[in-house]
Design a protein around this motif. Sequence first.
Motif, PDB file in Angstrom:
ATOM      1  N   VAL A 282     -24.344 -58.841  13.365  1.00 26.75           N
ATOM      2  CA  VAL A 282     -23.464 -58.353  14.427  1.00 26.75           C
ATOM      3  C   VAL A 282     -24.295 -57.738  15.554  1.00 26.75           C
ATOM      4  O   VAL A 282     -25.242 -56.984  15.282  1.00 26.75           O
ATOM      5  N   PHE A 283     -23.937 -58.088  16.767  1.00 28.39           N
ATOM      6  CA  PHE A 283     -24.599 -57.499  17.930  1.00 28.39           C
ATOM      7  C   PHE A 283     -23.547 -56.850  18.834  1.00 28.39           C
ATOM      8  O   PHE A 283     -22.588 -57.500  19.244  1.00 28.39           O
ATOM      9  N   ALA A 284     -23.772 -55.591  19.144  1.00 29.49           N
ATOM     10  CA  ALA A 284     -22.848 -54.872  20.047  1.00 29.49           C
ATOM     11  C   ALA A 284     -23.602 -54.351  21.258  1.00 29.49           C
ATOM     12  O   ALA A 284     -24.763 -53.950  21.155  1.00 29.49           O
ATOM     13  N   LEU A 285     -22.935 -54.387  22.400  1.00 23.90           N
ATOM     14  CA  LEU A 285     -23.516 -53.920  23.658  1.00 23.90           C
ATOM     15  C   LEU A 285     -22.683 -52.717  24.122  1.00 23.90           C
ATOM     16  O   LEU A 285     -21.462 -52.798  24.194  1.00 23.90           O
ATOM     17  N   THR A 286     -23.355 -51.637  24.483  1.00 24.69           N
ATOM     18  CA  THR A 286     -22.581 -50.409  24.736  1.00 24.69           C
ATOM     19  C   THR A 286     -22.065 -50.303  26.174  1.00 24.69           C
ATOM     20  O   THR A 286     -22.479 -49.428  26.937  1.00 24.69           O
ATOM     21  N   HIS A 287     -21.162 -51.200  26.526  1.00 25.26           N
ATOM     22  CA  HIS A 287     -20.384 -50.981  27.754  1.00 25.26           C
ATOM     23  C   HIS A 287     -19.321 -49.949  27.409  1.00 25.26           C
ATOM     24  O   HIS A 287     -18.173 -50.264  27.147  1.00 25.26           O
ATOM     25  N   ASN A 288     -19.767 -48.713  27.405  1.00 24.41           N
ATOM     26  CA  ASN A 288     -18.998 -47.628  26.812  1.00 24.41           C
ATOM     27  C   ASN A 288     -17.666 -47.355  27.494  1.00 24.41           C
ATOM     28  O   ASN A 288     -16.747 -46.820  26.887  1.00 24.41           O
ATOM     29  N   TYR A 289     -17.548 -47.708  28.796  1.00 23.83           N
ATOM     30  CA  TYR A 289     -16.309 -47.352  29.497  1.00 23.83           C
ATOM     31  C   TYR A 289     -15.092 -48.088  28.941  1.00 23.83           C
ATOM     32  O   TYR A 289     -13.962 -47.677  29.144  1.00 23.83           O
ATOM     33  N   THR A 290     -15.356 -49.177  28.234  1.00 17.94           N
ATOM     34  CA  THR A 290     -14.243 -49.889  27.600  1.00 17.94           C
ATOM     35  C   THR A 290     -13.685 -49.105  26.407  1.00 17.94           C
ATOM     36  O   THR A 290     -12.658 -49.492  25.850  1.00 17.94           O
ATOM     37  N   GLY A 291     -14.339 -48.035  26.030  1.00 20.63           N
ATOM     38  CA  GLY A 291     -13.883 -47.258  24.882  1.00 20.63           C
ATOM     39  C   GLY A 291     -12.834 -46.215  25.219  1.00 20.63           C
ATOM     40  O   GLY A 291     -12.229 -45.620  24.325  1.00 20.63           O
ATOM     41  N   TYR A 292     -12.603 -45.990  26.515  1.00 22.33           N
ATOM     42  CA  TYR A 292     -11.612 -44.975  26.893  1.00 22.33           C
ATOM     43  C   TYR A 292     -10.191 -45.441  26.553  1.00 22.33           C
ATOM     44  O   TYR A 292      -9.812 -46.566  26.883  1.00 22.33           O
ATOM     45  N   PRO A 293      -9.376 -44.577  25.966  1.00 24.40           N
ATOM     46  CA  PRO A 293      -7.994 -44.960  25.623  1.00 24.40           C
ATOM     47  C   PRO A 293      -7.179 -45.437  26.823  1.00 24.40           C
ATOM     48  O   PRO A 293      -6.354 -46.337  26.691  1.00 24.40           O
ATOM     49  N   MET A 294      -7.393 -44.853  27.987  1.00 23.45           N
ATOM     50  CA  MET A 294      -6.592 -45.259  29.143  1.00 23.45           C
ATOM     51  C   MET A 294      -7.039 -46.625  29.671  1.00 23.45           C
ATOM     52  O   MET A 294      -6.246 -47.355  30.274  1.00 23.45           O
TER      53      MET A 294
ATOM     54  N   ARG B 131      -8.330 -39.505  19.308  1.00 27.31           N
ATOM     55  CA  ARG B 131      -8.716 -38.708  18.128  1.00 27.31           C
ATOM     56  C   ARG B 131      -7.910 -37.423  17.971  1.00 27.31           C
ATOM     57  O   ARG B 131      -7.876 -36.842  16.885  1.00 27.31           O
ATOM     58  N   ILE B 132      -7.326 -36.946  19.039  1.00 27.18           N
ATOM     59  CA  ILE B 132      -6.672 -35.635  19.016  1.00 27.18           C
ATOM     60  C   ILE B 132      -5.350 -35.716  19.763  1.00 27.18           C
ATOM     61  O   ILE B 132      -5.135 -36.625  20.542  1.00 27.18           O
ATOM     62  N   PRO B 133      -4.450 -34.768  19.509  1.00 28.97           N
ATOM     63  CA  PRO B 133      -3.115 -34.855  20.118  1.00 28.97           C
ATOM     64  C   PRO B 133      -3.167 -34.890  21.648  1.00 28.97           C
ATOM     65  O   PRO B 133      -4.087 -34.344  22.252  1.00 28.97           O
ATOM     66  N   ALA B 134      -2.170 -35.505  22.222  1.00 27.90           N
ATOM     67  CA  ALA B 134      -2.064 -35.623  23.675  1.00 27.90           C
ATOM     68  C   ALA B 134      -2.246 -34.274  24.355  1.00 27.90           C
ATOM     69  O   ALA B 134      -1.759 -33.255  23.879  1.00 27.90           O
ATOM     70  N   GLY B 135      -2.947 -34.278  25.456  1.00 33.02           N
ATOM     71  CA  GLY B 135      -3.162 -33.058  26.214  1.00 33.02           C
ATOM     72  C   GLY B 135      -4.483 -32.384  25.917  1.00 33.02           C
ATOM     73  O   GLY B 135      -4.891 -31.467  26.609  1.00 33.02           O
ATOM     74  N   HIS B 136      -5.151 -32.833  24.858  1.00 34.84           N
ATOM     75  CA  HIS B 136      -6.499 -32.362  24.575  1.00 34.84           C
ATOM     76  C   HIS B 136      -7.443 -33.435  25.104  1.00 34.84           C
ATOM     77  O   HIS B 136      -7.518 -34.520  24.532  1.00 34.84           O
ATOM     78  N   PRO B 137      -8.137 -33.142  26.161  1.00 41.26           N
ATOM     79  CA  PRO B 137      -8.934 -34.188  26.804  1.00 41.26           C
ATOM     80  C   PRO B 137     -10.071 -34.713  25.931  1.00 41.26           C
ATOM     81  O   PRO B 137     -10.733 -33.956  25.239  1.00 41.26           O
ATOM     82  N   GLU B 138     -10.227 -36.041  25.970  1.00 38.73           N
ATOM     83  CA  GLU B 138     -11.426 -36.639  25.400  1.00 38.73           C
ATOM     84  C   GLU B 138     -12.325 -37.056  26.551  1.00 38.73           C
ATOM     85  O   GLU B 138     -11.880 -37.181  27.688  1.00 38.73           O
ATOM     86  N   GLY B 139     -13.597 -37.268  26.285  1.00 40.44           N
ATOM     87  CA  GLY B 139     -14.515 -37.533  27.379  1.00 40.44           C
ATOM     88  C   GLY B 139     -15.408 -38.732  27.142  1.00 40.44           C
ATOM     89  O   GLY B 139     -15.078 -39.655  26.388  1.00 40.44           O
ATOM     90  N   TYR B 140     -16.521 -38.687  27.831  1.00 37.32           N
ATOM     91  CA  TYR B 140     -17.503 -39.761  27.835  1.00 37.32           C
ATOM     92  C   TYR B 140     -18.039 -40.040  26.433  1.00 37.32           C
ATOM     93  O   TYR B 140     -18.146 -41.195  26.022  1.00 37.32           O
ATOM     94  N   LEU B 141     -18.350 -38.979  25.715  1.00 36.42           N
ATOM     95  CA  LEU B 141     -18.924 -39.183  24.378  1.00 36.42           C
ATOM     96  C   LEU B 141     -17.929 -39.843  23.438  1.00 36.42           C
ATOM     97  O   LEU B 141     -18.298 -40.678  22.614  1.00 36.42           O
ATOM     98  N   GLU B 142     -16.670 -39.479  23.548  1.00 33.57           N
ATOM     99  CA  GLU B 142     -15.660 -40.074  22.678  1.00 33.57           C
ATOM    100  C   GLU B 142     -15.465 -41.554  23.006  1.00 33.57           C
ATOM    101  O   GLU B 142     -15.296 -42.384  22.111  1.00 33.57           O
TER     102      GLU B 142
END
Lengths: 381, 381, 381, 381
Positions: C131-143, C313-324
């Motif tokens: 398996v090969f993965a490329l970290t285009h990390n911005y695709t990981g944001y829920p929005m 990962r956490i209830p709505a209203g608790h911000p997630e960020g770049y690392l998540e």
Amino acid sequence: MSKLKMGMVGGGTGSFIGDVHRKAASIDGMIELVCGAFSSSKEKSLISGKELGISNKRVYGNFEEMIIGETKLSEEERMDFVSIVTPNHMHFPPTKMALEHGFHVICDKPLSLTLDEAIELEKIVAASGKVFALTHNYTGYPMVKQAKTMITKGDLGTIRKINVHYLQGWLSTAVEKTGQKQAAWRVDPKRSGIGGALGDIGTHAENLVEYITGIQIETIAADLTAFGEGRSLDDDGNILLRFENGAKGVMSFSQIATGEENNLGIKIYGTKGSVEWYQENPNQLTVKWLDQPKQIYTPGGNGTYPESSEYVRIPAGHPEGYLEGFATIYRSFAKELMNIKSKKMISQDLDFPTVTDGIRGMKFIYAAVESSKNNASWTKI
Amino acid sequence: MSKLKMGMVGGGTGSFIGDVHRKAASIDGMIELVCGAFSSSKEKSLISGKELGISNKRVYGNFEEMIIGETKLSEEERMDFVSIVTPNHMHFPPTKMALEHGFHVICDKPLSLTLDEAIELEKIVAASGKVFALTHNYTGYPMVKQAKTMITKGDLGTIRKINVHYLQGWLSTAVEKTGQKQAAWRVDPKRSGIGGALGDIGTHAENLVEYITGIQIETIAADLTAFGEGRSLDDDGNILLRFENGAKGVMSFSQIATGEENNLGIKIYGTKGSVEWYQENPNQLTVKWLDQPKQIYTPGGNGTYPESSEYVRIPAGHPEGYLEGFATIYRSFAKELMNIKSKKMISQDLDFPTVTDGIRGMKFIYAAVESSKNNASWTKI
Amino acid sequence: MSKLKMGMVGGGTGSFIGDVHRKAASIDGMIELVCGAFSSSKEKSLISGKELGISNKRVYGNFEEMIIGETKLSEEERMDFVSIVTPNHMHFPPTKMALEHGFHVICDKPLSLTLDEAIELEKIVAASGKVFALTHNYTGYPMVKQAKTMITKGDLGTIRKINVHYLQGWLSTAVEKTGQKQAAWRVDPKRSGIGGALGDIGTHAENLVEYITGIQIETIAADLTAFGEGRSLDDDGNILLRFENGAKGVMSFSQIATGEENNLGIKIYGTKGSVEWYQENPNQLTVKWLDQPKQIYTPGGNGTYPESSEYVRIPAGHPEGYLEGFATIYRSFAKELMNIKSKKMISQDLDFPTVTDGIRGMKFIYAAVESSKNNASWTKI
Amino acid sequence: MSKLKMGMVGGGTGSFIGDVHRKAASIDGMIELVCGAFSSSKEKSLISGKELGISNKRVYGNFEEMIIGETKLSEEERMDFVSIVTPNHMHFPPTKMALEHGFHVICDKPLSLTLDEAIELEKIVAASGKVFALTHNYTGYPMVKQAKTMITKGDLGTIRKINVHYLQGWLSTAVEKTGQKQAAWRVDPKRSGIGGALGDIGTHAENLVEYITGIQIETIAADLTAFGEGRSLDDDGNILLRFENGAKGVMSFSQIATGEENNLGIKIYGTKGSVEWYQENPNQLTVKWLDQPKQIYTPGGNGTYPESSEYVRIPAGHPEGYLEGFATIYRSFAKELMNIKSKKMISQDLDFPTVTDGIRGMKFIYAAVESSKNNASWTKI
């Protein structure tokens, strides 16, 4: 359709609020300024009159002269109504005299210097058969009307919580000692009455809450403070609110909130949804729902009610501001006067703040001051 | 540098806050979970343990077993500290036992079920010579630390007005009757204590205010309400605040603010400037000045103090969130434990909330409930 | 469930992106770092290893040693996959070797130094069965996932217009001459490849557009500029976009956009509605409709699709960020590896960016550079 | 000071832009509407005149009649200037005739139907000795003037990158086929000219860029599209920009950007800082600095230049909107006319858009259309 003729008391050159009233009256092309007693000095009044393009003979040395003088003119020529834009202590006398001489009146808020005056004024208005409008201008914003309509229609369910604030910072330092006229009369009980920031902006917050929700504040626990050295009137206040329907809330206002410009904001929570609005960015209303995504409404935009969009002058996305909100009060007032001209009677429902709102405001001021003197004990409005 | 070993009490599968604590503990790579009593049922605890990759022999049926069991292991193997993520009524017992058996403790807020427990805990911590941390996680945000630093350095002048709110809407309907566990224990006085929303989120607001300003709330006038039918604990509150330095303010919290998610916000006004911050958009701090344009600070961005930027993990413009703020509490706690390992003594200034903050929170709860019972009369904290 | 074991190439002390990868890998508790060749200097690598709690024997002097060394360990002990966090010119060699020695690989973007390498890598991945993965990390944001899902389901209708920008200001001055390592390699064609800002952030923008819309960019007209004195690679670019389905758009990226931090933003317009998202405030997605009020979606909030909320990962209203968001790539990668461990085969649909995305990115770089050389003539990707 | 007398061509009942011009002209109390040819139908014109309070004898059947008719009145009575608010094809004829008969003119944008007309108009204006103003109203916003002033003074350093967009969604569907008059003429080349959205809003974007920066766009590569079925004029465009000083940029405009209302926005990057402004929230200007925190300026607020604050009508924090920005053009035009009345000569620097701006706009339209026909090849303006 010829324009309505306006006479003005106060609002000479350099006046903030006089200029606002004139611009607001102009925007919709229904009103023209024809005469004025712009200053307590005849000389200054003449200078203002000249700048405003008013002929000297229609510039008066004081409001008494103006009211008497105008009465003598032909019906065609004389003013239709008086706009009163003086400090608070000069609201009652010209209003009373104008009404009693058969002129309609539109007056800046708060209604009067004292509650007694306010109560007397209510009777005078009733006896006069004339129209009286109070410029609680924030009720003129289309998004405020959208919020009001949504609540009236039950979209938000039962209202349970209301938070409102009006925060300014312009009295953070002792500007009243620097010759700033706007500040000077506002911190002076003889000209402002018993409320400082309370009367100046707290009443706007009170009016906004009751206007939007249609629910009256029943009792309050107020903690007023004069932070500015040597000030006898409050420049800051925090108030617990209990509403007639069981809702609870809190109001906070201040003129020592350093860095704030004109931060009037309100959040109203019902069982089904809530609304949130800020005056400094007035062209959006945030609506949060129990189980739907948050929505942003804009004036005349998708989903707005006719009860709101009829107050919008330009297509959605073109921002309207403070002057347009203010102008809406003048326009509704003007429409009523024109209606009276043709129908000869006053409407049942007036689409602008009236003496009734003014009395609520004065009672609110008195209740807050009393509560605060009693260490924020609960006091009925 | 080998990792610190964490044991956990509570936080089994499906627990919101247990998962948050585990992720927060993981982010900075200083802590590993080695054992747990994840549930009051041994069976469920084993299931959680398996999912978390904990060997069966380190999964315990209850906290007593865990504390005893771990004590028997070699110093190398056994846990260094206990993380307590149970409902409020289960904070005191495991904390007490863990400290008395020589383990450091990090515990979710509020400190305990009752004020008596809190006061006893303070003594236990002092006697134990161990470290106790309370996860008032919002103090971990870099912009909160920037605000605190600006105030400490006097940038804002003398603080005069503080408004804080914490608004949620998740208890707008009777979710506690739908089998929602998070709701069920929060509305139950036996598990929550005497405060409802007050204890759950009001204490966060109280802690945030005192943390940022360094000024204590002295007396309060609280109006608590249980809007939800059949609820015995408050789900909404409005509180007038008076601070030890003469500042005034207002707090409003709610769990029936329909449509709100996690709207914690604060505005602090000094004589020279003010700060404004919202948890839902935590990566900006608005600073408004007496005579300069408004500024927006960002984590690690231009103009931030080292006292803030040292808590930033990634370059400016990459948002950090709730978990990172929470992780900062864990990281500071972990650094202290490592410091103790090498220096053999506890630091004077602990860089995370401690039992002292916990006691403030419990006193705040008790004062607010008492005030509210006395119709919002002023009550000392 | 025991954790997956990660080896790392690059990412020694002081590295920005290495630390990001480690934190992202840690958050969800599925991965542990077991070995590394953190620097091209063995000495520095050992220092980094110590800080990271890696035993000396698992710290290697270079990636070749690491791959060979780990191969010799028992299956139980040796790393499961390699994380590659070096500058661009060092992506291909360790990826190739790792895959050929039976290790899965997750690699930072862009895929490689040259397009030739990229094409070769595609074959190597296919041949390896790994398996090969490329970290285009911005695709990981829920929005971002919410936007993608809305478009996939047809909520927005046919897509017609797409504007994307990625604006940074950190290369506004000649920081590469101040010893700043991050800047130094990025402006060096030997280590960066033929694209400067284009490769560094333009590829993120390209990937984001194609990920969300599922529509490929067909031809481009690119105007690349090196504003910084002495720079041979672009630090700014503006590109006209034409999509395979007839949609049109524009991309603008820059590293000399003074004052910008990490301003990645996208607006996508369909016949029925549009979406708008900004990375610096990633927890809200604005959706504008043809005939309904604008909506704001939040991670896990009302109205979000399961295809989005499962990444929260956490209830709505608790911000997630770049690392998540970054962690989501790692988590999906880890889930796939665990899946392979049990099922012995690779899934059809991989839930993270792969070598295919990497090739698109490289082709985009090459097309843009060619177009720009030809005075922004239309060039096929 | 008596008011200036305005005659109007076009703008009958139901016209959007006619009403805007009238309100804008009214706000500052310097102008009164005295006559008009409001419609090509005399009957409709009379109805409009009546609603506007204009006496029948000053309501004309067409612009020729009006210009001739007014010429015959006494200097005291006749109009001072003509306001032209017709569709594009009717800009040139009344402008030419009015100027040649000695009337000043203020005209809606774009300048004319064709470039030839524009060039001829420049000569006519010069020969007439009269004042000609073009209502590129967005230049009237105080925050636009603040941005312009900051750039003029060098606060932002050398300008290197400029991104501008103007996005609307009102032509997302075929509204021109539903009897919507505003849409009907805009998609008709005979009335609009060769540009669709390009002429309607693209020219606003072009004017805004050149006004704020004082830098001319030199060459462009334009990709225009007509997405709406059956439309012969563009309803969407993306343009690469190269400026005379070496700056680069991009413009995107659309009337099929579903859900957008009036989203005009601009970002300008210099070597020292950048500015960002959005028309839908016009009362804030974001300024981002190389090494200082981001600032937010507000009209008349802290730190604004006199060159901006002199255009503010009300104290900071009271929002001004679209009508006020528009009114600023009228006010500056009126001041110039009054100045001419007393000084008998035209000022060197006119504080409003003139025929020169109009020619730039027409050249921009022609260059964009030509470029687009040549597959977005670089074309000189």
